[in-house]
Design a protein around this motif. Structure first.
Motif, PDB file in Angstrom:
ATOM      1  N   UNK A  41       0.966  -1.163  -0.013  1.00  0.00           N
ATOM      2  CA  UNK A  41      -0.157   0.093  -0.112  1.00  0.00           C
ATOM      3  C   UNK A  41       0.837   1.270  -0.008  1.00  0.00           C
ATOM      4  N   UNK A  42       1.795   1.365   0.742  1.00  0.00           N
ATOM      5  CA  UNK A  42       2.711   2.381   0.862  1.00  0.00           C
ATOM      6  C   UNK A  42       3.361   2.643  -0.526  1.00  0.00           C
TER       7      UNK A  42
ATOM      8  N   UNK B 275       2.983   5.831  -5.876  1.00  0.00           N
ATOM      9  CA  UNK B 275       3.542   5.920  -7.440  1.00  0.00           C
ATOM     10  C   UNK B 275       4.629   5.213  -7.730  1.00  0.00           C
ATOM     11  N   UNK B 276       5.071   4.038  -6.762  1.00  0.00           N
ATOM     12  CA  UNK B 276       6.379   3.193  -7.128  1.00  0.00           C
ATOM     13  C   UNK B 276       5.939   1.843  -7.034  1.00  0.00           C
TER      14      UNK B 276
ATOM     15  N   UNK C 220      -6.000  17.617   0.072  1.00  0.00           N
ATOM     16  CA  UNK C 220      -6.056  17.894  -1.467  1.00  0.00           C
ATOM     17  C   UNK C 220      -6.671  16.814  -2.401  1.00  0.00           C
ATOM     18  N   UNK C 221      -7.056  17.006  -3.494  1.00  0.00           N
ATOM     19  CA  UNK C 221      -7.948  16.020  -4.183  1.00  0.00           C
ATOM     20  C   UNK C 221      -6.415  15.363  -5.321  1.00  0.00           C
ATOM     21  N   UNK C 222      -5.269  15.930  -4.972  1.00  0.00           N
ATOM     22  CA  UNK C 222      -4.176  15.255  -5.565  1.00  0.00           C
ATOM     23  C   UNK C 222      -3.804  14.050  -4.879  1.00  0.00           C
ATOM     24  N   UNK C 223      -3.136  13.016  -5.316  1.00  0.00           N
ATOM     25  CA  UNK C 223      -2.682  11.882  -4.743  1.00  0.00           C
ATOM     26  C   UNK C 223      -1.642  11.784  -3.764  1.00  0.00           C
ATOM     27  N   UNK C 224      -1.271  10.905  -2.921  1.00  0.00           N
ATOM     28  CA  UNK C 224      -0.069  11.248  -2.261  1.00  0.00           C
ATOM     29  C   UNK C 224       1.221  11.259  -2.951  1.00  0.00           C
ATOM     30  N   UNK C 225       1.502  10.613  -3.912  1.00  0.00           N
ATOM     31  CA  UNK C 225       2.539  10.244  -4.691  1.00  0.00           C
ATOM     32  C   UNK C 225       2.918  11.830  -5.462  1.00  0.00           C
ATOM     33  N   UNK C 226       1.890  12.599  -5.984  1.00  0.00           N
ATOM     34  CA  UNK C 226       1.863  13.785  -6.665  1.00  0.00           C
ATOM     35  C   UNK C 226       2.424  14.869  -5.690  1.00  0.00           C
TER      36      UNK C 226
END
Lengths: 241, 241
Positions: free
Chosen positions: A170-171, A176-177, B131-137
């Motif tokens: 999950x992390x 995005x990895x 935010x509506x952005x995702x964690x990776x972003x």
């Protein structure tokens, strides 16, 4: 130059209790000082050791009952403490006292050299805890201790406890990895074994005084980890930071 | 002294696109420079404006189809971009070009004064994007821009998009806080209205150039917000930081 097997790594995830912070000495000092100030009597070293011994069974109870609400580590710490103060015959605790003691886990101190090594690693990698602690606990700990996390992965995000695969995978997904682009750093071989089985890179450092006289394992690396070092500075060295 | 209604606030959550970062100028500059270097032809200002116009409809499609897999904002940006480059007749884009363009949202620049104001607020409050952005972003954006977040609340943690209540209440819960101990900071009245209805405190700042010539709303506060200021420094002033 980075260790060959670590060239794809973009993010370092850290086990926290024992690996980053010295929970045992921190809590013994914190509770002893508080008790002296409040005039409370108790065997605080023993309490801390037994409190920590309740950690794995309390998480296992959550893990074996997935249809029930997820309980955070703060909630499990509170339940264990309420039971233990009874068993230890500690008298006169107010609600504020119990809250102070439970949030002792928010005030744990890092091992020597941790913050400086994290600052080095932070220049090149995304850094985050991947802990069985909850977000509220880990966020306050980082603010108190100056830990330069880019993100905080608490177990309550995944509603699972390590070594469940949901936490490691999950992390990686939230960052995005791919799993192979993430390295888990831990002082515990079981944690690295679970991460490695899912395709993550691994880094081991020993913390031979984590459990004080009660320590029986994790004096040495027992797996084929990507990196083995004496401490976090040694990991930074091997990663070319 | 803090504004009276803000005395219980322990954490500040920030809307990001428009409130913290100037997505429009950042993306127009980023794409124009990249296109010049790559010899690509296109109306990059128009592309950015239309790309952003796809934002709300693309999230609404996710929101109306909760049984399907949650799609992150990076995934929605990618889908919208693939459609738009076709409609705009932009030729010769490689996979690397598309990846570069989508990750332009990871490289957005903060509005002037933002980092200094966040550093002031960081001394007293837990700070996190909501935010509506995702964690990776959001994690990469913070690392690129030097935003001192203590935690990163991306929409993929909640698998919902604002203004769904899960995001506001979920962030408060993950921080061990009651809704009234959390303040949302935003340049968008709709976002503050949703937060206020759930019991959060609210702070408005205007960003009258966010949408360039296309801006039609949010020049002024239209609700009874806890704090209204000209910019983040003004919020820090009112919170006594």
């Amino acid at each position: 130059m980075p260790a060959t097997d670590a060239t794809d790594v973009k993010a370092l995830l850290f086990d926290v209790f024992g690996t980053v912070v010295d929970w045992r000495s921190s809590l013994i000092d914190d509770l002893s000082a508080y008790a002296a100030q409040r005039g409370l009597e108790g065997d605080w070293t023993k309490l801390v050791d037994v409190w920590r011994q309740a950690y794995v069974p309390s998480m296992d109870a959550v893990r074996k009952n997935p249809q029930a609400d997820f309980l955070t580590l703060d909630e499990l710490h509170r339940r264990s403490l309420e039971r233990l103060v009874g068993e230890f015959g500690i008298k006169g605790l107010t609600e504020d006292d119990l809250n102070y003691m439970v949030t002792g886990w928010h005030r744990l101190k890092p091992w020597s050299g941790v913050v400086a090594a994290l600052e080095r690693l932070h220049t090149k990698y995304i850094l985050a805890p991947l802990s069985n602690g909850n977000v509220g606990l880990l966020t306050r700990m980082a603010k108190n201790a100056g830990l330069p996390w880019d993100m905080v992965f608490g177990s309550d995000i995944f509603r699972h406890y390590k070594p469940d695969p949901e936490n490691y995978l999950g992390a990686a997904k939230l960052l995005n990895l791919q799993p192979g682009e993430v390295m888990l750093v831990a002082a515990h071989n079981y944690d690295l074994r679970a991460a490695q089985a899912l395709g993550l890179k691994t880094a081991f450092i020993p913390r031979p005084t984590e459990y004080g006289p009660l320590q029986t394992i994790d004096f040495d690396a027992t797996g084929d980890w990507t990196i083995v070092a004496d401490d976090l500075a040694g990991i930074a060295d091997q990663l070319g930071c």
